[in-house]
Design a protein around this motif. Structure first.
Motif, PDB file in Angstrom:
ATOM      1  N   MET A  42      -0.190   7.903 -20.011  1.00 61.45           N
ATOM      2  CA  MET A  42       1.148   7.358 -20.266  1.00 61.45           C
ATOM      3  C   MET A  42       1.637   6.552 -19.076  1.00 61.45           C
ATOM      4  SD  MET A  42       2.847  10.678 -22.179  1.00 61.45           S
ATOM      5  CE  MET A  42       4.530  10.063 -22.075  1.00 61.45           C
ATOM      6  N   MET A  43       1.427   7.071 -17.868  1.00 58.74           N
ATOM      7  CA  MET A  43       1.845   6.330 -16.678  1.00 58.74           C
ATOM      8  C   MET A  43       1.024   5.058 -16.515  1.00 58.74           C
ATOM      9  SD  MET A  43       0.396   8.799 -13.604  1.00 58.74           S
ATOM     10  CE  MET A  43       0.736   7.656 -12.255  1.00 58.74           C
ATOM     11  N   TYR A 121      -0.799  -5.814  -8.027  1.00 60.32           N
ATOM     12  CA  TYR A 121       0.520  -5.862  -8.662  1.00 60.32           C
ATOM     13  C   TYR A 121       1.380  -6.902  -7.947  1.00 60.32           C
ATOM     14  CZ  TYR A 121       4.582  -4.070 -11.166  1.00 60.32           C
ATOM     15  OH  TYR A 121       5.678  -3.948 -11.987  1.00 60.32           O
ATOM     16  N   PRO A 122       2.062  -7.760  -8.690  1.00 57.81           N
ATOM     17  CA  PRO A 122       2.933  -8.766  -8.056  1.00 57.81           C
ATOM     18  C   PRO A 122       4.186  -8.106  -7.491  1.00 57.81           C
ATOM     19  CG  PRO A 122       3.117  -8.893 -10.440  1.00 57.81           C
ATOM     20  CD  PRO A 122       2.029  -7.892 -10.155  1.00 57.81           C
ATOM     21  N   ILE A 123       4.132  -7.715  -6.241  1.00 54.19           N
ATOM     22  CA  ILE A 123       5.206  -6.947  -5.620  1.00 54.19           C
ATOM     23  C   ILE A 123       6.432  -7.833  -5.392  1.00 54.19           C
ATOM     24  CG2 ILE A 123       5.883  -5.580  -3.610  1.00 54.19           C
ATOM     25  CD1 ILE A 123       2.977  -4.874  -3.232  1.00 54.19           C
ATOM     26  N   ALA A 124       7.584  -7.386  -5.876  1.00 56.14           N
ATOM     27  CA  ALA A 124       8.835  -8.099  -5.602  1.00 56.14           C
ATOM     28  C   ALA A 124       9.421  -7.632  -4.280  1.00 56.14           C
ATOM     29  CB  ALA A 124       9.829  -7.851  -6.737  1.00 56.14           C
ATOM     30  N   VAL A 125       9.421  -6.317  -4.082  1.00 59.14           N
ATOM     31  CA  VAL A 125       9.868  -5.733  -2.818  1.00 59.14           C
ATOM     32  C   VAL A 125       8.937  -4.586  -2.497  1.00 59.14           C
ATOM     33  CG1 VAL A 125      12.301  -6.316  -3.144  1.00 59.14           C
ATOM     34  CG2 VAL A 125      11.445  -4.151  -4.010  1.00 59.14           C
ATOM     35  N   LEU A 142       7.712   4.522   1.213  1.00 61.05           N
ATOM     36  CA  LEU A 142       8.967   5.203   1.509  1.00 61.05           C
ATOM     37  C   LEU A 142       9.862   5.250   0.272  1.00 61.05           C
ATOM     38  CD1 LEU A 142       9.735   3.699   5.041  1.00 61.05           C
ATOM     39  CD2 LEU A 142       8.534   5.827   4.470  1.00 61.05           C
ATOM     40  N   VAL A 143       9.802   4.192  -0.538  1.00 61.88           N
ATOM     41  CA  VAL A 143      10.546   4.196  -1.804  1.00 61.88           C
ATOM     42  C   VAL A 143      10.021   5.309  -2.711  1.00 61.88           C
ATOM     43  CG1 VAL A 143      11.008   2.895  -3.924  1.00 61.88           C
ATOM     44  CG2 VAL A 143      11.152   1.761  -1.696  1.00 61.88           C
ATOM     45  N   LEU A 144       8.698   5.476  -2.746  1.00 62.31           N
ATOM     46  CA  LEU A 144       8.090   6.546  -3.527  1.00 62.31           C
ATOM     47  C   LEU A 144       8.629   7.907  -3.090  1.00 62.31           C
ATOM     48  CD1 LEU A 144       5.955   7.995  -5.297  1.00 62.31           C
ATOM     49  CD2 LEU A 144       4.294   7.595  -3.461  1.00 62.31           C
ATOM     50  N   LEU A 145       8.673   8.145  -1.787  1.00 61.70           N
ATOM     51  CA  LEU A 145       9.157   9.422  -1.277  1.00 61.70           C
ATOM     52  C   LEU A 145      10.633   9.626  -1.633  1.00 61.70           C
ATOM     53  CD1 LEU A 145       8.074  11.804   0.376  1.00 61.70           C
ATOM     54  CD2 LEU A 145       8.975  10.705   2.424  1.00 61.70           C
ATOM     55  N   ALA A 146      11.418   8.559  -1.521  1.00 60.79           N
ATOM     56  CA  ALA A 146      12.843   8.655  -1.849  1.00 60.79           C
ATOM     57  C   ALA A 146      13.037   8.955  -3.337  1.00 60.79           C
ATOM     58  CB  ALA A 146      13.554   7.353  -1.472  1.00 60.79           C
ATOM     59  N   ILE A 147      12.243   8.308  -4.191  1.00 67.67           N
ATOM     60  CA  ILE A 147      12.360   8.545  -5.636  1.00 67.67           C
ATOM     61  C   ILE A 147      11.924   9.965  -5.979  1.00 67.67           C
ATOM     62  CG2 ILE A 147      11.338   7.923  -7.873  1.00 67.67           C
ATOM     63  CD1 ILE A 147      11.463   5.035  -7.022  1.00 67.67           C
ATOM     64  N   PHE A 148      10.921  10.483  -5.281  1.00 65.64           N
ATOM     65  CA  PHE A 148      10.480  11.861  -5.518  1.00 65.64           C
ATOM     66  C   PHE A 148      11.615  12.841  -5.244  1.00 65.64           C
ATOM     67  CE2 PHE A 148       8.909  15.786  -3.497  1.00 65.64           C
ATOM     68  CZ  PHE A 148       8.260  16.354  -4.586  1.00 65.64           C
ATOM     69  N   VAL A 205       4.100   2.840 -11.953  1.00 63.90           N
ATOM     70  CA  VAL A 205       4.443   1.548 -11.352  1.00 63.90           C
ATOM     71  C   VAL A 205       4.444   1.642  -9.829  1.00 63.90           C
ATOM     72  CG1 VAL A 205       6.223  -0.229 -11.181  1.00 63.90           C
ATOM     73  CG2 VAL A 205       5.717   0.822 -13.394  1.00 63.90           C
ATOM     74  N   LEU A 206       4.903   2.767  -9.285  1.00 64.07           N
ATOM     75  CA  LEU A 206       4.857   2.954  -7.835  1.00 64.07           C
ATOM     76  C   LEU A 206       3.417   2.974  -7.335  1.00 64.07           C
ATOM     77  CD1 LEU A 206       7.666   5.639  -7.492  1.00 64.07           C
ATOM     78  CD2 LEU A 206       7.698   3.356  -6.474  1.00 64.07           C
ATOM     79  N   TYR A 207       2.535   3.655  -8.076  1.00 65.75           N
ATOM     80  CA  TYR A 207       1.119   3.656  -7.711  1.00 65.75           C
ATOM     81  C   TYR A 207       0.568   2.232  -7.744  1.00 65.75           C
ATOM     82  CZ  TYR A 207      -3.914   4.574  -7.969  1.00 65.75           C
ATOM     83  OH  TYR A 207      -5.268   4.578  -7.732  1.00 65.75           O
ATOM     84  N   ALA A 208       0.922   1.481  -8.795  1.00 67.90           N
ATOM     85  CA  ALA A 208       0.438   0.105  -8.922  1.00 67.90           C
ATOM     86  C   ALA A 208       0.929  -0.763  -7.773  1.00 67.90           C
ATOM     87  CB  ALA A 208       0.894  -0.471 -10.265  1.00 67.90           C
ATOM     88  N   ASN A 209       2.179  -0.552  -7.328  1.00 62.80           N
ATOM     89  CA  ASN A 209       2.715  -1.308  -6.200  1.00 62.80           C
ATOM     90  C   ASN A 209       1.966  -1.027  -4.911  1.00 62.80           C
ATOM     91  OD1 ASN A 209       5.450  -2.978  -6.235  1.00 62.80           O
ATOM     92  ND2 ASN A 209       5.493  -1.556  -7.949  1.00 62.80           N
TER      93      ASN A 209
END
Length: 290
Positions: A42-43, A121-125, A142-148, A205-209
């Protein structure tokens, strides 16, 4: 910074990814007692959809976020309503085999509709590098950690303070009594699957980034499942902590023993813990009176 602390920090980052998927496993199981072995697929599917939209929109961040949420909600709702709900009441083995078949179907669909190659992945940020205490990170890590952490806190508050969350906890305890109180258990199942799909979609999506878009994304589900078992399948937050533990153990084993032992190390930890706590570190002991 020492080698140990570097391995530890990167292990926590990997563990945050495992933790998100493990939380998705645990949320579905807690409410409906269903183990979804198609969680990784699914992810992966959401990651491919977001990737295609990102190519068309030049990586527009807001469109990507809307795409992730919309695609995850639709996928979760369809799977629960069309595939899983008709199987409720059947044997656990039948439902497990159904989710495995779903995983195979999604893998085949992705390979047919897209391809089996890996893509950047076409990273925007999030592609920028930052250094903290001598350790270099991607901003997206760091975004991944914050979202977790935001997901853990958000789910804790949702289950504890909202009407739907309290109803889910009641359903996990006794579905029959919950239905007698006039609560739609099927609706709660649907909400759980949708939330789980959104969490998995974000993880994909975070993994893809951070890494790439490819069929290997689906394997994260297989590696996150032991984390859910370790933390306790009926403990949503425990599953997230289990993901951190598995990520750290894998990274330390890969750094000190060898990269080939990374995947094995996580399962060894799970086996050792289950010998003493069969219900996981934070799971509830099931007591049956006869």
């Amino acid at each position: 910074m020492s080698y140990f602390w570097t391995l530890l920090i990167y292990g926590v980052l990997v563990g945050a990814l495992y933790g998100l998927v493990a939380i998705a496993f645990a949320l579905i199981y807690k409410v409906s007692r269903v183990i979804n072995f198609a969680q990784g697929e699914m992810m992966m599917l959401v990651a491919y959809i977001a990737y295609s939209i990102a190519l068309v929109t030049d990586g527009n961040l807001y469109i990507q976020i809307a795409t992730i949420i919309a695609a995850s909600v639709v996928i979760g709702a369809i799977i629960e309503r069309v595939i899983v709900r008709p199987m409720l009441g059947r044997s656990t083995f039948s439902i497990v085999m159904l989710t495995i078949a779903l995983a195979v179907f999604v893998r085949a669909f992705v390979g047919l509709f897209w391809d089996t190659d890996s893509h950047r992945y076409p990273i925007a940020v999030g592609g920028e590098m930052v250094s903290i205490f001598g350790v270099t990170f991607l901003v997206s890590q760091l975004v991944l950690l914050a979202i977790f952490f935001a997901t853990c806190i958000g789910l804790w508050a949702f289950l504890k303070y909202t009407i739907a969350g309290i109803a889910m906890r009641a359903t996990a305890s006794d579905p029959a009594v919950t239905m007698l109180m006039g609560i739609s258990v099927k609706r709660l199942y649907s909400i759980a699957w949708v939330i789980s799909a959104v969490i998995s979609g974000m993880a994909g999506v975070l993994y893809a980034n951070i890494y790439h878009v490819g069929p290997s994304i689906g394997s994260i589900g297989t590696r996150a499942f032991p984390a859910a078992i370790l933390g306790g399948l009926d403990s949503v937050l425990g599953a997230g902590i289990g993901g951190i533990i598995i990520g750290v153990v894998e990274n330390l084993a890969g750094g000190y023993i060898g990269s080939g032992y990374k995947e094995i190390a996580g399962f060894v930890v799970v086996l050792i813990v289950l010998m003493f706590r069969p219900y996981g570190l934070f799971g509830e002991r099931q007591i049956e009176r006869v």
